[in-house]
Design a protein around this motif. Sequence first.
Motif, PDB file in Angstrom:
ATOM      1  N   GLY A 175       0.984  -1.180  -0.073  1.00  0.00           N
ATOM      2  CA  GLY A 175       0.120  -0.106  -0.157  1.00  0.00           C
ATOM      3  C   GLY A 175       0.953   1.333  -0.131  1.00  0.00           C
ATOM      4  O   GLY A 175       0.395   2.306   0.138  1.00  0.00           O
ATOM      5  N   GLY A 176       2.260   1.117  -0.109  1.00  0.00           N
ATOM      6  CA  GLY A 176       2.945   2.423  -0.385  1.00  0.00           C
ATOM      7  C   GLY A 176       4.043   2.580   0.745  1.00  0.00           C
ATOM      8  O   GLY A 176       4.831   3.245   0.462  1.00  0.00           O
ATOM      9  N   PHE A 177       3.994   2.033   1.977  1.00  0.00           N
ATOM     10  CA  PHE A 177       4.827   2.224   2.890  1.00  0.00           C
ATOM     11  C   PHE A 177       6.350   1.823   2.394  1.00  0.00           C
ATOM     12  O   PHE A 177       7.308   2.132   3.072  1.00  0.00           O
ATOM     13  CB  PHE A 177       4.433   1.336   4.100  1.00  0.00           C
ATOM     14  N   ALA A 178       6.319   0.604   1.483  1.00  0.00           N
ATOM     15  CA  ALA A 178       7.760   0.139   1.244  1.00  0.00           C
ATOM     16  C   ALA A 178       8.078   0.912  -0.281  1.00  0.00           C
ATOM     17  O   ALA A 178       9.379   0.321  -0.706  1.00  0.00           O
ATOM     18  CB  ALA A 178       7.390  -1.488   1.162  1.00  0.00           C
ATOM     19  N   ASP A 179       7.446   1.790  -0.550  1.00  0.00           N
ATOM     20  CA  ASP A 179       7.892   2.587  -1.679  1.00  0.00           C
ATOM     21  C   ASP A 179       9.110   3.083  -1.531  1.00  0.00           C
ATOM     22  O   ASP A 179       9.724   3.789  -0.515  1.00  0.00           O
ATOM     23  CB  ASP A 179       6.942   3.923  -1.868  1.00  0.00           C
ATOM     24  N   LEU A 180       9.832   3.006  -2.618  1.00  0.00           N
ATOM     25  CA  LEU A 180      11.391   3.331  -2.627  1.00  0.00           C
ATOM     26  C   LEU A 180      11.523   4.822  -2.418  1.00  0.00           C
ATOM     27  O   LEU A 180      12.561   5.565  -1.893  1.00  0.00           O
ATOM     28  CB  LEU A 180      12.196   2.874  -3.775  1.00  0.00           C
ATOM     29  N   HIS A 181      10.694   5.674  -2.602  1.00  0.00           N
ATOM     30  CA  HIS A 181      10.616   7.132  -2.492  1.00  0.00           C
ATOM     31  C   HIS A 181      10.441   7.549  -0.947  1.00  0.00           C
ATOM     32  O   HIS A 181      10.480   8.511  -0.634  1.00  0.00           O
ATOM     33  CB  HIS A 181       9.229   7.668  -2.967  1.00  0.00           C
ATOM     34  N   LYS A 182      10.246   6.317  -0.106  1.00  0.00           N
ATOM     35  CA  LYS A 182      10.088   6.653   1.485  1.00  0.00           C
ATOM     36  C   LYS A 182      11.102   5.956   2.206  1.00  0.00           C
ATOM     37  O   LYS A 182      11.151   5.772   3.276  1.00  0.00           O
ATOM     38  CB  LYS A 182       8.838   5.953   1.804  1.00  0.00           C
ATOM     39  N   VAL A 183      12.379   5.813   1.419  1.00  0.00           N
ATOM     40  CA  VAL A 183      13.516   5.230   2.145  1.00  0.00           C
ATOM     41  C   VAL A 183      13.937   6.017   3.374  1.00  0.00           C
ATOM     42  O   VAL A 183      14.369   5.315   4.463  1.00  0.00           O
ATOM     43  CB  VAL A 183      14.733   5.029   1.408  1.00  0.00           C
ATOM     44  N   HIS A 184      13.898   7.438   3.319  1.00  0.00           N
ATOM     45  CA  HIS A 184      14.060   8.109   4.777  1.00  0.00           C
ATOM     46  C   HIS A 184      13.020   7.949   5.765  1.00  0.00           C
ATOM     47  O   HIS A 184      13.591   7.911   6.966  1.00  0.00           O
ATOM     48  CB  HIS A 184      14.000   9.732   4.087  1.00  0.00           C
ATOM     49  N   LEU A 185      11.902   7.591   5.505  1.00  0.00           N
ATOM     50  CA  LEU A 185      10.924   7.543   6.869  1.00  0.00           C
ATOM     51  C   LEU A 185      11.275   6.256   7.388  1.00  0.00           C
ATOM     52  O   LEU A 185      10.633   6.099   8.549  1.00  0.00           O
ATOM     53  CB  LEU A 185       9.536   7.208   6.006  1.00  0.00           C
ATOM     54  N   TRP A 186      12.007   5.208   6.827  1.00  0.00           N
ATOM     55  CA  TRP A 186      12.208   3.897   7.460  1.00  0.00           C
ATOM     56  C   TRP A 186      13.159   4.336   8.498  1.00  0.00           C
ATOM     57  O   TRP A 186      13.311   3.391   9.316  1.00  0.00           O
ATOM     58  CB  TRP A 186      12.660   2.716   6.573  1.00  0.00           C
ATOM     59  N   ASN A 187      14.163   5.098   8.437  1.00  0.00           N
ATOM     60  CA  ASN A 187      15.021   5.253   9.458  1.00  0.00           C
ATOM     61  C   ASN A 187      14.250   6.073  10.580  1.00  0.00           C
ATOM     62  O   ASN A 187      13.737   7.157  10.546  1.00  0.00           O
ATOM     63  CB  ASN A 187      16.117   6.319   8.997  1.00  0.00           C
ATOM     64  N   GLN A 188      14.423   5.433  11.818  1.00  0.00           N
ATOM     65  CA  GLN A 188      13.516   5.852  12.996  1.00  0.00           C
ATOM     66  C   GLN A 188      14.359   7.138  13.564  1.00  0.00           C
ATOM     67  O   GLN A 188      15.627   7.279  13.716  1.00  0.00           O
ATOM     68  CB  GLN A 188      13.533   4.582  13.805  1.00  0.00           C
ATOM     69  N   GLU A 189      13.381   7.963  14.225  1.00  0.00           N
ATOM     70  CA  GLU A 189      13.719   9.109  15.157  1.00  0.00           C
ATOM     71  C   GLU A 189      15.143   8.770  15.819  1.00  0.00           C
ATOM     72  O   GLU A 189      16.110   9.399  15.783  1.00  0.00           O
ATOM     73  CB  GLU A 189      12.876   9.689  15.874  1.00  0.00           C
ATOM     74  N   PHE A 190      15.018   7.765  17.069  1.00  0.00           N
ATOM     75  CA  PHE A 190      16.000   7.601  17.802  1.00  0.00           C
ATOM     76  C   PHE A 190      17.355   7.117  17.198  1.00  0.00           C
ATOM     77  O   PHE A 190      18.460   7.206  17.830  1.00  0.00           O
ATOM     78  CB  PHE A 190      15.561   6.780  18.796  1.00  0.00           C
ATOM     79  N   ILE A 191      17.310   6.817  16.055  1.00  0.00           N
ATOM     80  CA  ILE A 191      18.506   6.460  15.543  1.00  0.00           C
ATOM     81  C   ILE A 191      19.257   7.269  14.340  1.00  0.00           C
ATOM     82  O   ILE A 191      20.501   7.437  13.915  1.00  0.00           O
ATOM     83  CB  ILE A 191      18.438   4.979  14.757  1.00  0.00           C
ATOM     84  N   LYS A 192      18.612   8.318  14.102  1.00  0.00           N
ATOM     85  CA  LYS A 192      18.824   9.227  12.968  1.00  0.00           C
ATOM     86  C   LYS A 192      20.357   9.891  13.123  1.00  0.00           C
ATOM     87  O   LYS A 192      20.930   9.955  12.454  1.00  0.00           O
ATOM     88  CB  LYS A 192      17.746  10.310  12.482  1.00  0.00           C
ATOM     89  N   ARG A 193      20.499  10.065  14.156  1.00  0.00           N
ATOM     90  CA  ARG A 193      21.781  10.945  14.487  1.00  0.00           C
ATOM     91  C   ARG A 193      23.057  10.021  14.967  1.00  0.00           C
ATOM     92  O   ARG A 193      24.080  10.332  15.285  1.00  0.00           O
ATOM     93  CB  ARG A 193      21.700  12.000  15.731  1.00  0.00           C
ATOM     94  N   SER A 194      22.633   8.701  14.974  1.00  0.00           N
ATOM     95  CA  SER A 194      23.836   7.799  15.424  1.00  0.00           C
ATOM     96  C   SER A 194      24.796   7.537  14.207  1.00  0.00           C
ATOM     97  O   SER A 194      24.349   7.824  12.983  1.00  0.00           O
ATOM     98  CB  SER A 194      23.218   6.632  15.859  1.00  0.00           C
ATOM     99  N   PRO A 195      25.808   6.944  14.424  1.00  0.00           N
ATOM    100  CA  PRO A 195      26.701   6.960  13.191  1.00  0.00           C
ATOM    101  C   PRO A 195      26.135   5.977  12.047  1.00  0.00           C
ATOM    102  O   PRO A 195      26.096   6.281  10.865  1.00  0.00           O
ATOM    103  CB  PRO A 195      27.775   6.144  13.794  1.00  0.00           C
ATOM    104  N   GLN A 196      25.383   4.822  12.685  1.00  0.00           N
ATOM    105  CA  GLN A 196      24.644   3.990  11.637  1.00  0.00           C
ATOM    106  C   GLN A 196      23.525   4.413  11.021  1.00  0.00           C
ATOM    107  O   GLN A 196      23.555   4.503   9.806  1.00  0.00           O
ATOM    108  CB  GLN A 196      24.185   2.747  12.352  1.00  0.00           C
ATOM    109  N   GLY A 197      22.730   5.448  11.722  1.00  0.00           N
ATOM    110  CA  GLY A 197      21.660   6.108  10.981  1.00  0.00           C
ATOM    111  C   GLY A 197      22.053   7.174  10.072  1.00  0.00           C
ATOM    112  O   GLY A 197      21.504   7.286   9.112  1.00  0.00           O
ATOM    113  N   LYS A 198      23.259   7.975  10.221  1.00  0.00           N
ATOM    114  CA  LYS A 198      23.749   8.816   9.280  1.00  0.00           C
ATOM    115  C   LYS A 198      24.304   8.052   8.322  1.00  0.00           C
ATOM    116  O   LYS A 198      23.989   8.391   6.953  1.00  0.00           O
ATOM    117  CB  LYS A 198      25.047   9.627  10.011  1.00  0.00           C
ATOM    118  N   LYS A 199      25.078   6.946   8.250  1.00  0.00           N
ATOM    119  CA  LYS A 199      25.237   6.300   7.181  1.00  0.00           C
ATOM    120  C   LYS A 199      24.095   5.649   6.277  1.00  0.00           C
ATOM    121  O   LYS A 199      24.211   5.882   4.954  1.00  0.00           O
ATOM    122  CB  LYS A 199      26.242   4.910   7.598  1.00  0.00           C
ATOM    123  N   TYR A 200      23.115   5.343   7.056  1.00  0.00           N
ATOM    124  CA  TYR A 200      21.850   5.050   6.269  1.00  0.00           C
ATOM    125  C   TYR A 200      21.172   6.189   5.726  1.00  0.00           C
ATOM    126  O   TYR A 200      20.982   5.914   4.208  1.00  0.00           O
ATOM    127  CB  TYR A 200      21.045   4.183   7.157  1.00  0.00           C
TER     128      TYR A 200
END
Length: 452
Positions: A175-200
Amino acid sequence: MEDKSWSPDSWKRCTALQQPEWPDIDKLEIVNKELSTFPPLVFAGEVRSLTEQLSEVAQGKSFLLQGGDCAETFADFTANQIRDKLKIILQMAAILTYGAGLSVVKVGRIAGQFAKPRSKETEYINGKEIYSYRGDAVNRLSTDESSRIPNPKRMLRAYHQSAATLNLLRAFTQGGFADLHKVHLWNQEFIKRSPQGKKYESIAMAIDSAMKFMQACGINLDNTKLLRRTDFFTSHEALLLGYEEALTRQDSISNNWYDCSAHMLWVGDRTRDVNGAHIEFLGGIHNPIGIKLGPTTKIDDLMVILDKLNPENIWGRISLITRMGAEKIDKFLPKLIQSVKENGHRVGWICDPMHGNTFTTTSGRKTRAFDAILKELDSFFSIHDTESTIPGGVHFELTGDNVTECVGGAQEINVDQLENKYETACDPRLNNEQSLELAFYISDLLKQRNRE
Ligand code: PEP
Ligand code: CO
């Protein structure tokens, strides 16, 4: 040749290991009968599609990412938890696809992973002997005697939870959640600023740019289904044979039997007895089958199991999921691969670097060291390189949450920190950040392989 003597209940002629001691067989039968009238959870066409995709995995054209909880629970049953498990698998798949240029077959340990084999039938809690916890489909984790008495009605709840989980997964992935246009949305808030989150994030941006580039070249991405939707399959250990039998149905197109409780089923390291009930049952269903293989695997038995489970030697039917442990893989895996090769068996080779690397801390917590997981993966890739066979995929226990169950990784979780957020009902899982870190690591191993 189809074995004409097989039927969904022919396993009953053999010894079934690891079945709960149900206190009331009449009640068990009533439940199994009821389950056998319920709608299938998956459809034969989807199962056939997974077999085709696993055939590509076995032949090195795709990579299998299989992961999820060790044991799903009735308590952890919210939309957010399901979404977050899907998110982490989608993120890992994006890292692998982008990094290694391989399509990724995504299979969750989800929507049915409710039964556990145990090394001991009972355990002692405060000096009292009670049944071991065998998964929410069987008994309760609480440590009082009555909670641990197996109750077949719990299988009905496991079925309904599986159905609702699968329903949401289908909605998300189609239904659209796995749309490749949404890759940023899969990164969870709590991880965005971690090294792995940034690499992602940097990979997500690169995927964005690639899509903008294609759009600018005149490719219409809005109606490209492959970018908007993804296949996501379910799997669990086929442990409770009454439950699996009840959900086994004959497909009206092919007349073949399919276990419609999940797309893929696996047999555990403790129940893969060559003459046992689990192998008998799996021999007649047409789903793709995983076989967990630990250091106690007898090679001759495995050859017989492969003949029994895949007499027509079909690609994609069998995935051998090796879980030797970082210290034992070098001793056991090469011989296994050589025998499989010599006998011409067509299999996919999958690495489970979790189950051979479990240890208990002095305070009694089961955990796994991130470094041991990496080490087993390294050996898995290098052994397959030496043997000229294909490292086809990985099998993990993981969660989208920021739990503290496995030690190590970039966050350097230590033994004392395990108590902070130790939530698993069974084995320790990789947390969100450890899972991303691992995906980057595997992506590098695959890139290295491509270069050679
Ligand atoms: C599991 O996958 O949770 C499990 C029990 O694995 P194994 O059969 O490989 O020990
Ligand atoms: Co486990």
